[in-house]
Design an enzyme around this catalytic site. Structure first.
Site, mmCIF file in Angstrom:
data_model
loop_
_atom_site.group_PDB
_atom_site.id
_atom_site.type_symbol
_atom_site.label_atom_id
_atom_site.label_comp_id
_atom_site.label_asym_id
_atom_site.label_seq_id
_atom_site.Cartn_x
_atom_site.Cartn_y
_atom_site.Cartn_z
ATOM 1 N N TYR A 152 3.250 4.728 1.497
ATOM 2 C CA TYR A 152 4.571 4.171 1.204
ATOM 3 C C TYR A 152 4.682 3.940 -0.289
ATOM 4 O O TYR A 152 3.800 3.312 -0.884
ATOM 5 C CB TYR A 152 4.739 2.853 1.965
ATOM 6 C CG TYR A 152 6.080 2.181 1.771
ATOM 7 C CD1 TYR A 152 7.235 2.698 2.349
ATOM 8 C CD2 TYR A 152 6.190 1.021 1.014
ATOM 9 C CE1 TYR A 152 8.465 2.070 2.172
ATOM 10 C CE2 TYR A 152 7.415 0.386 0.846
ATOM 11 C CZ TYR A 152 8.548 0.922 1.420
ATOM 12 O OH TYR A 152 9.763 0.300 1.254
ATOM 13 N N ASP A 245 -0.381 5.029 -6.727
ATOM 14 C CA ASP A 245 0.476 3.886 -6.415
ATOM 15 C C ASP A 245 -0.464 2.721 -6.115
ATOM 16 O O ASP A 245 -1.014 2.625 -5.014
ATOM 17 C CB ASP A 245 1.370 4.206 -5.215
ATOM 18 C CG ASP A 245 2.296 3.041 -4.878
ATOM 19 O OD1 ASP A 245 1.969 1.887 -5.243
ATOM 20 O OD2 ASP A 245 3.322 3.280 -4.232
ATOM 21 N N LYS A 273 3.288 -6.363 -6.922
ATOM 22 C CA LYS A 273 2.685 -7.461 -6.177
ATOM 23 C C LYS A 273 1.846 -8.409 -7.050
ATOM 24 O O LYS A 273 2.383 -9.327 -7.642
ATOM 25 C CB LYS A 273 1.900 -6.899 -4.990
ATOM 26 C CG LYS A 273 2.841 -6.119 -4.027
ATOM 27 C CD LYS A 273 2.239 -5.878 -2.686
ATOM 28 C CE LYS A 273 3.030 -4.912 -1.815
ATOM 29 N NZ LYS A 273 4.114 -5.495 -1.048
HETATM 30 N N1 HOZ Z 1 7.636 -3.172 1.557
HETATM 31 C C1 HOZ Z 1 6.990 -4.446 1.669
HETATM 32 C C2 HOZ Z 1 5.683 -4.315 2.362
HETATM 33 N N2 HOZ Z 1 4.877 -3.248 1.885
HETATM 34 C C3 HOZ Z 1 7.938 -5.406 2.353
HETATM 35 C C4 HOZ Z 1 7.574 -6.820 2.123
HETATM 36 C C5 HOZ Z 1 8.556 -7.829 2.651
HETATM 37 O O1 HOZ Z 1 9.316 -7.545 3.567
HETATM 38 O O2 HOZ Z 1 8.564 -8.952 2.147
#
Ligand code: HOZ
Length: 325
Positions: A152, A245, A273
């Site tokens: 992802y 990534d 993050k």
């Molecule tokens: N895309 C995020 C997790 N890989 C989503 C995190 C969230 O919903 O806070």
């Protein structure tokens, strides 16, 4: 021993808030995985957190294994982050002008990831990954990107092809709304399948081979020993850029991320993050030669009103300082 669980607790207030939220947000949430569809049950509504614990709107206490999906490497509301953010907030929250803290955070990143000679801060990993796709295409003058099934890289059009995270959790096909002509430029193959990468890279002019060096978004998948060095070799031999990534792995699997852990230097890297410590920060970067293609030194456009804002930088600086200690 009582195990705190949404099934064993009173959650009337959470249920009430979620009912209101469903009238205002698709699924009652502002990011799909929060709707609990992948795990079942009713979402509870977070009210506060400290350390490894979180309390819901009904006052129930939980051990939080989610920790905001990665940024909270120090746990909820660490004093070092709260103090620094509170101090910096008094000085102003956004300027639309350069600030010294941006340079300090970029220096800290480069100190542990020397290949991040230059960075551009963004507010989300999606923006970072999206900008990398644009930069890689501009640098190589090629259009195809190879990604791996289950990886992802945020929700930009180029990456919603066989994606992980919420896309996989909800069992969604590749997203409607992504133009077919664009989706065709994103090729995929199975993670760890070096032979397939080699075949595709020799048949198709790839701008980038992009991966999560350890897959966190498609279940936990480690690279086989030859995979990442093999990708480096194939990228070098075929003229593609190798892109890590590291939104999830950066400052986590090693302080220097996957590049340090696996001893392979990527051309471009996305971070997120942990580098914001719970505030919205992400970044992309690499060598000066690549990054100077970005505006205003180069023609590849990318911008953001709140990119590198002082509060976000303060969260990242306090977190990385604590990790360094
Ligand atoms: N895309 C995020 C997790 N890989 C989503 C995190 C969230 O919903 O806070």
């Amino acid at each position: 021993m009582t195990i705190p669980s949404p099934l064993l607790t009173t959650n009337a207030r959470s249920a009430d808030i979620m009912a209101r939220a469903r009238g205002r947000f698709p699924g009652g949430v502002n990011s799909p995985v929060r709707a609990f569809r992948g795990v079942g049950g009713e979402p509870f509504v977070a009210a506060r957190g400290k350390g490894a614990r979180v309390w819901d709107a009904d006052g129930n206490e939980y051990i939080d294994y989610v920790l905001s999906w990665g940024p909270l490497v120090l746990g909820h509301a660490p004093d070092v982050v709260l103090d620094e953010v509170a101090r910096v907030m008094q000085l102003g929250t956004s300027f639309g002008m350069p600030t010294e803290r941006e340079v300090e955070l970029a220096d800290m990143i480069a100190a542990r990831m020397p290949h991040m000679e230059m960075v551009r801060f963004t507010s989300s990993g999606t923006e970072a990954a999206m900008s990398i796709a644009r930069l890689a295409r501009a640098v190589t003058k090629r259009e195809y990107i190879l990604k791996f099934e289950g990886c992802y890289h945020g929700h930009a059009d180029a990456f919603l092809v066989k994606a992980g995270s919420g896309v996989a959790t909800l069992g969604l096909p590749d997203s409607p709304g992504v133009p077919e002509a664009l989706a065709k430029l994103t090729l995929t193959c199975a993670y760890n399948d070096l032979e397939a990468v080699e075949r595709i890279a020799r048949e198709v002019p790839l701008a980038a081979i992009m991966l999560e060096p350890v897959v966190g978004n498609g279940g936990y998948i480690e690279p086989t020993a030859p995979f990442i060095p093999g990708l480096r070799r194939i990228a070098d031999e075929t003229g593609a850029l190798l892109v890590f990534d590291e939104v999830m792995t950066g400052f986590r699997i090693a302080y220097g991320g996957a590049a340090e852990r696996f001893g392979v230097t990527p051309d471009l890297t996305a971070l997120g993050k942990v580098i914001g410590g719970g505030l919205p920060v992400a970044a992309y970067g690499g060598s000066r030669a690549f990054m100077e293609h970005i505006a205003p030194t180069g023609p590849v456009y990318q911008a953001g009103t709140l990119s590198g804002n002082p509060l976000a930088m303060a969260g990242g600086l306090a977190t990385l300082r604590a990790l360094t200690r």
